[in-house]
Write an enzyme that holds these catalytic residues in place. Structure first.
Site, PDB file in Angstrom:
ATOM      1  N   SER A 161       0.796  -1.228   0.000  1.00 23.14           N
ATOM      2  CA  SER A 161       0.000   0.000   0.000  1.00 23.14           C
ATOM      3  C   SER A 161       0.825   1.273   0.000  1.00 23.14           C
ATOM      4  O   SER A 161       0.276   2.366  -0.111  1.00 23.14           O
ATOM      5  CB  SER A 161      -0.924   0.013   1.219  1.00 23.14           C
ATOM      6  N   HIS A 206     -14.946  -1.481   4.386  1.00 23.08           N
ATOM      7  CA  HIS A 206     -14.869  -0.128   4.922  1.00 23.08           C
ATOM      8  C   HIS A 206     -16.160   0.658   4.688  1.00 23.08           C
ATOM      9  O   HIS A 206     -16.246   1.843   5.030  1.00 23.08           O
ATOM     10  CB  HIS A 206     -13.721   0.647   4.263  1.00 23.08           C
ATOM     11  N   CYS A 250      -7.916   1.363   1.918  1.00 19.78           N
ATOM     12  CA  CYS A 250      -8.982   0.509   1.400  1.00 19.78           C
ATOM     13  C   CYS A 250      -8.547  -0.139   0.081  1.00 19.78           C
ATOM     14  O   CYS A 250      -8.418   0.522  -0.953  1.00 19.78           O
ATOM     15  CB  CYS A 250     -10.256   1.337   1.179  1.00 19.78           C
TER      16      CYS A 250
END
Length: 638
Positions: free
Chosen positions: A330, A375, A388
């Site tokens: 990420s 989420h 996310c």
């Protein structure tokens, strides 16, 4: 009457004597003439030739190695210097029975197989007559005493005191400084004739790191001296001397304080830390842990020590910061977000509903979000703050791998950064063409989904992640990481977005990562400056569709890698940091505190107050006075 008997013929004897006398005189005169002629030939006609031969036996030209240039950090702290080392050398032409000499030396001092093997290689390389060949270095005082006492019966040995490279901080700068060791025939063969002349009398050559990249600068220019010797080769006097030109000192942009903080923050964990000043590209810290002791390599590492390094499961000789390729996870989502905004496939107001997974049309496979229950409804800012995966699955699929590849290349992913070090890994930012060439297979939609969260085929080095983060911090200005003060890197085109305001908005989203609700909020606790960050985790192995990842049941080396990129102060960045902790589980809680300690070491003064240092050009080259959990960040698992 009978004639009387004559016993002697005096006239005949007289004639024989006269002939012999004439012949004898002739021979004497002939030999004398030959002798005189030979003397005239030698002393007059061939005078110059034999004078030269005589001088060659009496006068020798010896190369004088130049002192190697010192290496310091940005404040003048010495990182590499030269110290005297006593070595045992052998002049082959004087040694006589070399095998017997080696046996006798082995009885006086310790000579292992490595010493003998290196000696054999060195004596077979091209060298000048009477040039000594090193046998063993780092002699102790006791060993020197033994050799001196027995020197009268050990023809051809010599004890020399030569300056050798020394790294006072040992393991701390091992992977960035590299090391020097004995020059070998392969090194000489790769040189031009002029370069070979400049290495006459030189025993050491930069092997890796800064020592290798700046070899020409640090080495200097060789000198020469003519000496008069006796029949045993002992120097009687110096007739003429041309002093060598010392290597130039090299001032690095590294900071001792930041490097030490990064090394200490990693502790005993395997990993890497790279810190860059985005204002000018200065590399402030470059740590790969575990490291090695470069001093062991200078005069030749022993088999015992080298075997220990080679067999170490943690691989201390591997430069993780420069060559280690890891899925970035990420940490590159902010760059992907900017690419999606610039390409028009998303905007700051667009939202999606995240049920905890993502599915392609007519495909039963579920690409899971790190948060099993999802989420809910998220926009781009919340997708960055809470990492996310589902949002980026959707955006990445719309963006496509070719545009992802093109945008990420601008952030130095998938290509070398241009740092002044050799053997940098380029990582992998895949494309359809890359997969066809490398794997011989076509590109699938699932490959794009995995790549959209920094997994799959995507691989990056910690150095690349730090550089990409510095570009992000400088709002698209291309920052080429630089270690040495006078290095002039190749400029690259800056990244210009259709809407330049998106840089500031993405920075605000990254600041949200370190605030309440963000995946790296633990690292910002008590900070005296705002921190923009993005945490990440990278899978070590793939988890099946119907399997559940349970870190409590896995071996330590199968746990996820922890990553984090960050820059600060967020409003006016002066440092960008990338942290990798192998098998560290969670980026925010594991790698975050490491990055925080590194940033504190650069941004805070000795009293703990915020004091942003000036850029490198304005930094004085004088030594400083005193150098001194939850699982909310577990993202990226499809």
């Amino acid at each position: 009457m009978r004639r009387p008997l004559t016993l002697k013929d005096h006239h005949h004897e007289q004639r024989i004597f006269s002939v012999r006398l004439v012949v004898g005189v002739f021979l004497v005169l002939l030999l004398t003439g030959i002798l005189i002629g030979r003397m005239i030939w030698l002393q007059v006609i061939e005078h110059n030739r034999y004078t030269t031969l005589s001088d060659n036996n009496r006068v020798q030209t010896q190369a004088v190695a130049p002192p190697r240039g010192l290496i310091t950090d940005r404040h003048g702290e010495i990182l590499a210097d030269n110290r005297p080392d006593f070595s045992l050398e052998i002049i082959i032409e004087q040694a006589g029975d070399l095998d017997q000499l080696l046996i006798e030396l082995g009885n006086l001092i310790e000579l292992d197989e490595g010493d003998r093997e290196r000696f054999e290689k060195r004596r077979r390389t091209a060298r000048r007559p009477w040039e000594p060949v090193p046998l063993r270095g780092r002699l102790t005082e006791e060993e020197i005493a033994r050799l001196v006492v027995n020197q009268h019966r050990l023809a051809g040995i010599r004890i020399s005191a030569d300056p050798i490279r020394h790294y006072p901080h040992g393991i701390l700068f091992s992977h960035v400084l590299g090391y020097v060791n004995r020059i070998n025939v392969q090194d000489l063969d790769a040189m031009t004739l002029d370069q070979q002349r400049n290495y006459a009398g030189t025993h050491f050559y930069g092997r890796s790191g800064i020592e290798r990249f700046y070899e020409d600068t640090l080495h200097g220019e060789v000198g020469y001296r003519q000496v008069e010797t006796n029949a045993r080769g002992r120097i009687l006097r110096v007739l003429e001397e041309q002093a060598p030109v010392p290597g130039k000192p090299l001032r690095l942009r590294l900071s001792m304080r930041v490097q030490q903080a990064a090394y200490d923050a990693l502790g005993e964990r395997r990993g890497a830390v790279v810190a860059i000043d985005p204002r000018d590209g200065s590399v402030l810290a470059f740590v790969s842990r575990p490291g090695f002791n470069p001093n062991l390599f200078v005069t030749g590492i022993s088999y015992k020590d080298y075997s220990a390094y080679r067999n170490d499961h943690d691989n201390p000789l591997f430069n993780r910061a420069l060559q280690g390729r890891y899925p970035p996870g990420s940490t590159i989502k902010p760059m992907y977000g900017l690419a999606g905004l610039d390409a028009g496939v998303t905007n700051w107001e667009r939202t999606i509903f995240d049920p905890g997974y993502y599915q392609l049309e007519n495909d039963p496979h579920r690409y899971r979000d790190w948060k099993r229950w999802g989420h809910g409804r998220v926009d781009l800012r919340l997708a960055v703050v809470q990492s996310c995966d589902t949002y980026f699955y959707d955006m990445g699929f719309k963006l496509g791998i070719e545009r992802m590849h093109r945008y990420m290349n601008q952030f130095s992913l998938g290509q070398p950064t241009g740092i002044d070090l050799y053997n940098e890994s380029s990582g992998i930012m895949p494309s359809k063409q890359w997969k066809k060439a490398a794997r011989g297979r076509p590109w699938f939609h699932g490959d794009t989904i995995n790549a959209s969260i920094g997994q799959g085929f995507v691989l990056a080095t910690p150095l690349q992640l730090a550089n990409a983060t510095a570009i992000m911090a400088s709002h698209g200005k291309q920052v080429i990481p630089t270690l040495a003060g006078d290095h002039q890197p190749v400029e690259r085109t800056d990244i210009v977005l259709n809407d330049q305001d998106n840089w500031e908005k993405m920075t605000e989203a990254m600041v949200g990562v370190t605030e309440l609700g963000g995946t790296a909020r633990a690292m910002a606790s008590g900070a005296k400056y705002d921190i923009a960050a993005k945490s990440g985790t990278a899978q070590v192995f793939s988890v099946g569709q119907d399997e559940t990842y349970n870190e409590d049941e896995l071996a330590e080396r199968l746990l996820d890698h922890a990553l984090l990129v960050s820059f600060a102060p967020a409003e006016k960045p002066a440092i960008a940091v990338a942290v990798l902790v192998e098998n560290g589980r969670h980026g925010g809680s594991t790698a975050g505190p490491v990055a925080r300690q590194v940033m504190d070491a650069w941004l805070l003064d000795q009293e703990g107050e915020l004091k942003v240092p000036p850029v490198f050009a304005n930094t004085p080259a004088t030594p400083p006075s005193n150098t001194a959990d939850d699982d909310s960040d577990q993202e990226d698992r499809p």
